[in-house]
Design a protein around this motif. Structure first.
Motif, mmCIF file in Angstrom:
data_model
loop_
_atom_site.group_PDB
_atom_site.id
_atom_site.type_symbol
_atom_site.label_atom_id
_atom_site.label_comp_id
_atom_site.label_asym_id
_atom_site.label_seq_id
_atom_site.Cartn_x
_atom_site.Cartn_y
_atom_site.Cartn_z
ATOM 1 N N LEU A 140 21.469 -2.056 -36.551
ATOM 2 C CA LEU A 140 20.281 -2.362 -37.100
ATOM 3 C C LEU A 140 19.794 -3.743 -36.819
ATOM 4 N N GLY A 141 20.638 -4.580 -36.588
ATOM 5 C CA GLY A 141 20.058 -5.928 -36.661
ATOM 6 C C GLY A 141 21.150 -6.927 -36.541
ATOM 7 N N VAL A 142 21.055 -7.934 -35.677
ATOM 8 C CA VAL A 142 21.872 -9.085 -35.663
ATOM 9 C C VAL A 142 21.481 -10.469 -35.986
ATOM 10 N N TYR A 143 21.935 -11.228 -37.066
ATOM 11 C CA TYR A 143 21.324 -12.440 -37.599
ATOM 12 C C TYR A 143 22.234 -13.657 -37.632
ATOM 13 N N ALA A 144 21.685 -14.513 -37.149
ATOM 14 C CA ALA A 144 22.216 -16.042 -37.165
ATOM 15 C C ALA A 144 22.361 -16.291 -38.899
ATOM 16 N N GLY B 35 24.962 -6.139 -20.897
ATOM 17 C CA GLY B 35 24.208 -4.827 -20.837
ATOM 18 C C GLY B 35 23.976 -4.573 -22.475
ATOM 19 N N SER B 36 24.390 -3.524 -22.873
ATOM 20 C CA SER B 36 23.846 -2.966 -24.186
ATOM 21 C C SER B 36 25.348 -3.222 -24.897
ATOM 22 N N ASN B 37 26.472 -3.780 -24.436
ATOM 23 C CA ASN B 37 27.473 -4.163 -25.214
ATOM 24 C C ASN B 37 27.287 -5.426 -25.956
ATOM 25 N N LEU C 248 22.919 -0.976 -29.212
ATOM 26 C CA LEU C 248 21.808 -1.813 -29.508
ATOM 27 C C LEU C 248 20.445 -1.717 -29.485
ATOM 28 N N GLY C 249 19.477 -2.066 -30.202
ATOM 29 C CA GLY C 249 18.238 -1.726 -30.014
ATOM 30 C C GLY C 249 17.298 -2.881 -29.654
#
Length: 387
Positions: free
Chosen positions: A294-298, A245-247, A271-272
């Motif tokens: 704000l962001g998740v980046y590989a 979900g949002s987790n 999470l956005g």
């Protein structure tokens, strides 16, 4: 310092969204992070144009916006302008930003009372600006004079401003793609400060010495990154192991914790966006002190391979697909995450051996498997099976 919410009327701010020419962007993590921080944006047609150069006038607004936490600051102009080639020209819009940067020692002219606002910015010039933003003093560090570029490059390497850009010619004009990487590197670097200490010289006399060191704040003498100072944001590193979900949850090794700003944070709920496509990969999570993501980046360490379950064969303790064999990072078994068609987690924490993939039942399966090597060692760390 940076890459920006500018390009003026022809640009619009992004927020981590993909650009129409995303496949041409080399430093995707940096571009997406700068976009999420409202430091850099795309053009009105949705493109980013990573190959284009940054102008001297543009860089001053980028710096002012970044140092103001992603917001366009109120800047003023002097009654008598510092430079003669800005006011009354096509670059007059940047006069306030130029004056603000001059006042902080971030930029200077090109001689003869000129700023050359339409000129390109080189890698070394941008590095100097970023170093000053981090707290370095140009006079103390020799960032002026004949040896300025050498001195800048030494400090820039020490602060990792050129990480990911090892082939870049620092004397050449910097591209938007390269500028984003340098800005992102600077944001994750620790700020510095100058301290006066007493030392003993070779004759036993006490002398005063000024040294530069990473800046410390608070009762715990914590170091502070430029990102936290200007945005009150942190970056943590880990393997994305769960999205429910949002987790979102990351698994952090000892090395990951050492590379993280808040090593005790491994779960996030604000999470956005949907980051399920990054499942199993080594990621950086950028989040605020209020835990907003704000962001998740590989990271650049990841290699991913997507294959149909029915096409996987056993090759000893390895799995074989597309003509190549791959071992597992943990030996003979690999951690497995199973997802349903909506990318919701079904089962996690299971392990499978190579033989478990190469079964009669799986030869008719319609599931797909994404294998991830998230540490660049050529071995697979996790398998995500979508049923």
């Amino acid at each position: 310092m940076l890459c920006v919410a500018v390009m003026l009327s022809v640009m619009v701010l992004g927020a981590g969204a993909a650009f129409s020419d995303q496949d041409q962007i080399e430093n995707t993590e940096a571009v997406d992070a700068c976009s999420a921080l409202n430091i850099i944006g795309g053009y009105e047609d949705g493109s980013f144009h990573p190959e284009r150069n940054i102008k001297r006038s543009e860089i001053t607004k980028m710096i002012c916006v970044a140092l103001n936490g992603g917001k366009d600051p109120n800047v003023g102009t002097n009654e008598i302008p510092t430079f003669t080639d800005v006011r009354g020209t096509a670059d007059a819009w940047a006069e306030g930003y130029i004056e603000a940067c001059v006042a902080q020692g971030i930029v200077s002219g090109v001689g003869g009372g000129r700023f050359a606002p339409a000129g390109n910015v080189t890698g070394a010039q941008l590095a100097k600006m970023l170093l000053v933003c981090l707290g370095y003093n140009s006079d103390n560090e020799g960032f002026t004079g004949n040896a300025w570029e050498t001195n800048v490059n030494v400090r820039a390497a020490q602060k990792h401003l050129y990480d990911g850009l090892e082939k870049m010619d620092t004397s050449a004009a910097v591209t938007r793609d390269q500028a984003a990487q340098m800005v992102w590197n600077a944001l994750q670097a620790y700020e510095v400060e100058y301290k006066t200490t007493l030392v003993t010289d070779e004759n036993g006399n006490l002398i005063t010495q000024v040294v530069v060191q990473d800046k410390v704040v608070g009762n715990n003498n914590d170091k502070i990154t430029l990102l936290y100072d200007k945005y009150e944001a942190y970056v943590n590193v880990g393997t994305l192991t769960s999205i429910d979900g949002s987790n979102l949850t990351i698994s952090m090794s000892t090395a990951d914790k050492a590379d993280s700003d808040k090593p005790d944070y491994d779960s996030f709920s604000k999470l956005g966006a949907d980051y399920s496509a990054l499942m199993g990969q080594k990621v950086k999570v950028m989040f605020t002190k209020t835990s907003e993501v704000l962001g998740v980046y590989a990271t650049s360490d990841n290699s991913t391979y997507t294959v149909n379950l029915k096409d996987i064969e056993k090759d000893g303790d390895k799995v074989k697909f597309d003509g190549a064999s791959y071992g597992f990072d943990d030996g003979s078994k690999i951690t497995v995450v199973k997802l349903d068609a909506t990318n919701e987690k079904v089962v996690t924490g299971q392990t499978m051996a190579a033989a478990d993939f190469d079964t009669t039942a799986n030869k008719t399966a319609t599931a797909s498997v994404k294998f991830v090597d998230n540490d660049g060692d050529g071995k697979l760390n996790i398998a995500i099976i979508t049923e």
